[in-house]
Every structure is written in structure tokens, then in C-alpha cells.
Design an enzyme around this catalytic site. Structure first.
Site, mmCIF file in Angstrom:
data_model
loop_
_atom_site.group_PDB
_atom_site.id
_atom_site.type_symbol
_atom_site.label_atom_id
_atom_site.label_comp_id
_atom_site.label_asym_id
_atom_site.label_seq_id
_atom_site.Cartn_x
_atom_site.Cartn_y
_atom_site.Cartn_z
ATOM 1 C CE LYS A 1 55.222 -1.888 -45.422
ATOM 2 N NZ LYS A 1 54.824 -1.606 -44.030
ATOM 3 C CG ASP A 18 49.697 -4.773 -46.414
ATOM 4 O OD1 ASP A 18 49.225 -4.984 -45.278
ATOM 5 O OD2 ASP A 18 49.953 -3.627 -46.826
ATOM 6 C CG ASP A 55 54.324 1.763 -44.640
ATOM 7 O OD1 ASP A 55 53.744 1.007 -45.457
ATOM 8 O OD2 ASP A 55 55.031 1.345 -43.714
ATOM 9 N NE ARG A 110 45.944 4.311 -41.646
ATOM 10 C CZ ARG A 110 46.524 4.438 -40.456
ATOM 11 N NH1 ARG A 110 46.319 5.520 -39.728
ATOM 12 N NH2 ARG A 110 47.298 3.482 -39.992
#
Length: 459
Positions: A238, A249, A308, A312
Site C-alpha cells: 500500500k 484492519d 492486498d 477474504r
């Protein structure tokens, strides 16, 4: 956070706070007397929303407080009182139409994150609550929100995977629950390959936190929370401005722990399980790479289109484990996509489910608790956007469209047996201060979910 509440007998000298509008101000002043009328005139007070005016007695003490009634869009606006009132004891008097909601707002607005910068909360205002309210339940909800906020606000240096596991274990042990942790290479032994792959590059070992509470004869409710304690983006690094808030996060994990706290404190008749894949997405030699093909717990092969999109992946293994028990209700929460923020902004998290009755009920609960959520569709034709030429799926879509929907669809591939499944793509952060919340970590959706679980299983 509930230390600001007083029972009426604890504060017999509590000061009345009146909620007023420009239209109701004159009638109230007629009751309060000439001194109040003169003071309002002298201060040019017009009862603007969220405005506060302290009224003096003829001895110079505080006799009452006027509070400008919040607008329709500021339903938790009474939180402003926690910051604007001088030290003292107060009670909500005429004009407050929903004292439960307004007491909640007051408590939420009093929150301070004071682990690193001490705040003397003893000097703030206290609220003598209406005896008709269920203060125990209200306190349980407030405490759950505080847990979520505190966990998110804690920087990653003090909130790595092991720290998150310790906090979770402490919470559950307090309520008589249990905790099992699968850590490091044990993840490969026990078939959690995606959790291991995402966390392998960090010196802080990845782990799966498995928490349980309640009577096994009760309906099974399983909560899964994304616990990425810091996200560099991995090898798809990032930029600095995007990494600045990545301590948040693990907001999904923080929120499911806050919700679990509410459930356990109120002894809801459910068999509760909480699963948190806790990792740090770092950069080093063992980091997983774009183009790698990983195999999930279910055997599904996944081409890594972007490192990134790691949340999931860890959720996939945890959801697969949860689904093996076919729970009555399976909910996952995650700070998953920027696309959700682009679509709905930071204050309105989307949720996804194929259960129409659940969706309608959650929408009603969100409205009733002023805990906003908005349903987006699991539009299955978009599954093709994640097609891979070399694996059964990619972890990202091939274009810029529908990023939150495709992420939800990816997760849906790991849920087959649960009677009801819902995914919440939360932001977990307040970018601007509001009456009921300062800038910082936030609980989103869990007050609505608590209400739903109570209605479904405790009614």
C-alpha cells in the site's frame, strides 16, 4: 463506559436537562420562571440543535440545563451532552422522547481512548438514568461498543495476533467461555492453509482463535471476524497514506468480540462460537506473491491476483470451519473493501445475505437501534469476474467494478451448510467526530445484530 450512569437514589441533587426546540422554548420558560427567561434573552439562546445553555439559580448555582433537540438526522445527538455539560449529576427531563436512546447516546458520546493519553473521566458529567430503563442491558450494549472501539484504537505495536488472542480469551473466560488457539505451523497441520499463507511473512505468528460459550443445546450462532492486525498490503504494498489507518484492519474481529460481549453479558440462549483468523500481512521472504496459487481448507484453488486482498483469504478458511457445523446463524464481519466506502461512505456499512426474512429483520433492527446498515445484492453473475485461467478462482475481480459485491461472492463460496449467512463489510472507523462518537475506531452493526439475535432466539 458505563461509569457515567447513576441510579436516581445515588444522585438526589441531579440537575434537570430539558430538550427544547425553538417552538417549545417559550412554554418551557414560562414554567421555569423570570430568571430563566432573562438568562435566555441575555445569552441570545434560540434552542438550535445540540446547543447547551446552563441556567443559574438565584444563588448562582446551576438550576437546569437547556439542550437544543437534535434534528431528525441526529438521532443520537444527545451524545453531545457528554462533552458540553459541566461536571455534575444530571437527569433527562421534559422533551426527551426516547430516554433509552438518549441515555445510550450520552454514554457513547462520553467515550475516551485513554490508554496512552490519560483523561480524567471522573470530572465529566454523570447521568441519573430513568428507573424504567433496563440499565443492565443498556450497560452491556455500551460495554460491547467500548470493547470494539478500544481494540481498533490500539496501535498494532500493542495489538498483534497474540495480543488480540489474549484479549479474546480474557473476555470469554470472564463469562465462563473457552478458547482454543491454533498457531503457526499448527495451521498447516489442521488445514488452515490460507490463514498460514497470509501471516507467514510476519515475525508475529498467525493464529486461528476459536472461542465458545453457552449451552450446546441452544441454537448455534457463529461469528467470524477478520483479524488482520496490520495490513501493509503485502508485496502489493500500500502507499503510505493508505497504510496509515491499517491498525483498524482487525475491525471485524473487534466488532464480533463486542457483539459477543453483549450476548454473553445478557445470557442470551444461544450456543455461541467466535472464530478470528488473526494475522499480520507483512513483507519478508516468506510472503505470498501475486500469481501464487493457494489451496483453501475446502480444496478450492485460488490464484492470487493481489496480495492486498488478503482479508477474504483468511476469512475463507474460518468460514469453511464454521460452516462444517451447519450453524443456525453464521455472521462474518470485516473491514474488507474500499469499494464499500466508495459506494456507501464510512457511516453506512453494506450487508449481504440470501435470506430474505433475515435481511428484512436486520433492516428493521438497524433502524430501531440507529445503527445503520444497507443491504447490497449477492449478484451471482459477477462471480465470472473472478475467473482464473489457472485456478478455480482468483481472489480479486479482473476489473474496477462491484468490488464489495465480488468480495462477498468470493466468501459465499465457502458457506454451504449454514441455515442463514450474512456478511458485513464495515469501515470500523469514524473519520469525523459526531455527538455520539469521537474520531477513531467504531462499532458498526453490532447493536443492530444484538437486537436481531435477541429477537430471534430470546423472544
Amino acid at each position: 463506559m458505563v461509569e457515567m450512569f447513576l441510579s436516581p437514589d445515588q444522585s438526589p441533587e441531579a440537575i434537570a436537562v430539558f430538550s427544547v426546540t425553538p417552538d417549545s422554548l417559550e412554554a418551557l420558560l414560562a414554567k421555569l420562571g423570570p430568571l430563566a427567561e432573562h438568562w435566555v434573552d441575555a445569552n441570545g439562546y434560540g434552542a438550535k440543535p445540540l446547543s447547551v445553555l446552563v441556567l443559574p439559580s438565584d444563588q448562582g448555582a446551576v438550576s437546569a440545563v437547556l439542550f437544543g433537540a437534535p434534528s431528525a438526522e441526529q438521532r443520537l445527538g444527545a451524545g453531545a451532552l457528554a462533552k458540553k455539560l459541566p461536571a455534575g449529576s444530571y437527569f433527562l427531563s421534559d422533551g426527551f422522547e426516547d430516554k433509552g436512546r438518549d441515555s445510550l447516546a450520552f454514554a457513547l458520546g462520553s467515550y475516551n481512548f485513554d490508554f496512552y493519553k490519560k483523561v480524567d473521566s471522573t470530572m465529566g458529567p454523570k447521568l441519573a438514568v430513568d428507573p424504567a430503563l433496563d440499565v443492565e442491558e443498556l450497560s452491556s450494549v455500551i460495554d460491547g461498543v467500548g470493547i470494539a472501539r478500544d481494540l481498533i484504537n490500539t496501535p498494532a505495536i500493542d495489538m498483534g495476533p497474540a495480543d488480540l488472542a489474549e484479549q479474546a480469551e480474557t473476555l470469554f473466560s470472564t463469562h465462563g467461555g473457552t478458547c482454543n488457539i491454533t498457531c503457526g505451523s499448527e495451521l498447516l497441520r489442521d488445514n488452515f492453509p490460507l490463514i498460514h499463507a497470509v501471516g507467514a511473512a510476519s515475525h508475529r505468528e498467525p493464529r486461528l482463535i476459536d472461542l465458545a460459550w453457552g449451552d450446546t443445546s441452544h441454537p448455534k450462532v457463529t461469528l467470524v471476524g477478520k483479524g488482520v492486525c496490520f495490513d501493509t498490503g503485502g508485496l502489493n504494498l500500500k502507499p503510505g497514506n493508505s497504510m496509515a489507518l491499517m491498525k483498524k484492519d482487525m475491525g471485524g474481529a473487534a466488532n464480533v468480540l463486542g457483539l459477543a460481549s453483549m450476548i454473553m453479558a445478557q445470557q442470551l440462549p444461544v450456543c455461541l462460537r467466535v472464530l478470528i483468523p488473526a494475522v499480520e500481512n507483512a513483507v519478508s521472504g516468506p510472503a505470498f506473491r501475486p500469481g501464487d496459487i493457494l489451496t483453501s481448507r475446502t480444496g478450492l484453488t485460488i490464484e492470487i491476483g493481489n496480495t492486498d486482498a488478503e482479508g477474504r483469504l483468511v476469512l475463507a478458511d474460518a468460514l469453511a470451519l464454521a460452516d462444517e457445523e451447519a450453524p443456525d446463524l453464521l455472521i462474518d464481519m470485516a473491514t474488507l473493501t474500499g469499494a464499500a466506502r466508495v459506494a456507501l461512505g464510512p457511516e453506512l456499512p453494506p450487508f449481504y445475505t440470501d435470506d430474505e426474512d433475515f435481511a428484512a429483520q436486520l433492516g428493521d433492527c438497524a433502524a430501531a437501534t440507529q445503527d445503520p446498515l444497507w443491504r447490497l445484492p449477492l449478484w451471482k453473475p459477477y462471480l465470472k469476474l473472478m475467473d482464473s485461467g489457472v485456478a478455480e478462482t482468483n481472489n480479486i475481480s479482473g476489473g474496477p467494478f462491484a468490488g464489495s459485491i465480488t468480495a462477498a461472492l468470493f466468501l459465499s463460496r465457502f458457506v454451504e451448510n449454514a441455515k442463514t449467512w450474512a456478511h458485513l463489510d464495515i469501515y470500523g472507523w469514524n473519520p469525523t467526530a459526531k455527538p455520539h462518537c469521537p474520531v477513531g475506531g467504531e462499532a458498526q452493526g453490532i447493536r443492530a445484530l444484538y437486537q436481531l439475535i435477541k429477537e430471534r432466539f430470546a423472544s
